[in-house]
Scaffold this motif. Sequence first.
Motif, short mmCIF file in Angstrom:
data_model
loop_
_atom_site.label_atom_id
_atom_site.label_comp_id
_atom_site.label_asym_id
_atom_site.label_seq_id
_atom_site.Cartn_x
_atom_site.Cartn_y
_atom_site.Cartn_z
N ASN A 168 -6.70 5.71 -4.16
CA ASN A 168 -7.51 5.23 -5.28
C ASN A 168 -8.44 6.33 -5.78
OD1 ASN A 168 -6.65 2.72 -6.11
ND2 ASN A 168 -7.76 1.66 -4.51
N GLY A 216 -6.71 8.54 -8.15
CA GLY A 216 -6.26 8.02 -9.44
C GLY A 216 -5.27 6.88 -9.39
N ASN A 274 -5.80 3.65 -8.80
CA ASN A 274 -6.40 2.51 -9.51
C ASN A 274 -5.67 1.20 -9.22
OD1 ASN A 274 -8.33 4.18 -10.74
ND2 ASN A 274 -6.85 4.74 -12.31
N LYS A 275 -5.41 0.95 -7.95
CA LYS A 275 -4.76 -0.29 -7.53
C LYS A 275 -5.81 -1.22 -6.95
CE LYS A 275 -1.19 -1.99 -4.37
NZ LYS A 275 0.03 -2.36 -5.03
N GLU A 276 -5.83 -2.45 -7.43
CA GLU A 276 -6.74 -3.46 -6.89
C GLU A 276 -6.10 -4.06 -5.64
OE1 GLU A 276 -9.81 -4.21 -7.99
OE2 GLU A 276 -9.57 -2.61 -9.45
#
Length: 131
Positions: free
Chosen positions: A87, A90, A92-94
């Motif tokens: 994350n 880059g 950007n995984k929830e």
Amino acid sequence: MKATLEKAYGYQGDNMKLPVRDLAAALPFYETVLGFRLLSRSDTPHRSAVLARDQVKIGLAENGGDPTQDGCAFHVTHLGALFAEFNANGLNKELSEFNTEQRGNVAWKVFYVVAPDGLCYWFGEQQANAE
């Protein structure tokens, strides 16, 4: 603690021939987000690259295979640290929590990443047996 990739297993049996449609477009994700380094490239018999991180190597190849039907499983130490690293790089995984999956008699804490090229990656850390 630093996360480490310890073993790699290709879903179709070969983690050194993972199919991509465009090698040049795929490489930045592996290097920037997943932290692999490029070891070598080749143009014959088709465009391909060998990447390494920690204890594992993978190969990406424009070999005509379908990336959405392939990928790789990685055995990991410090799974939480690996997710945080991705994350920060880059991804950007929830993720509200890690999944737990049973493989034979072994429980694994896991998460998945689908690369922009369509390949799916399983990252798992073996859990201690509760006895």
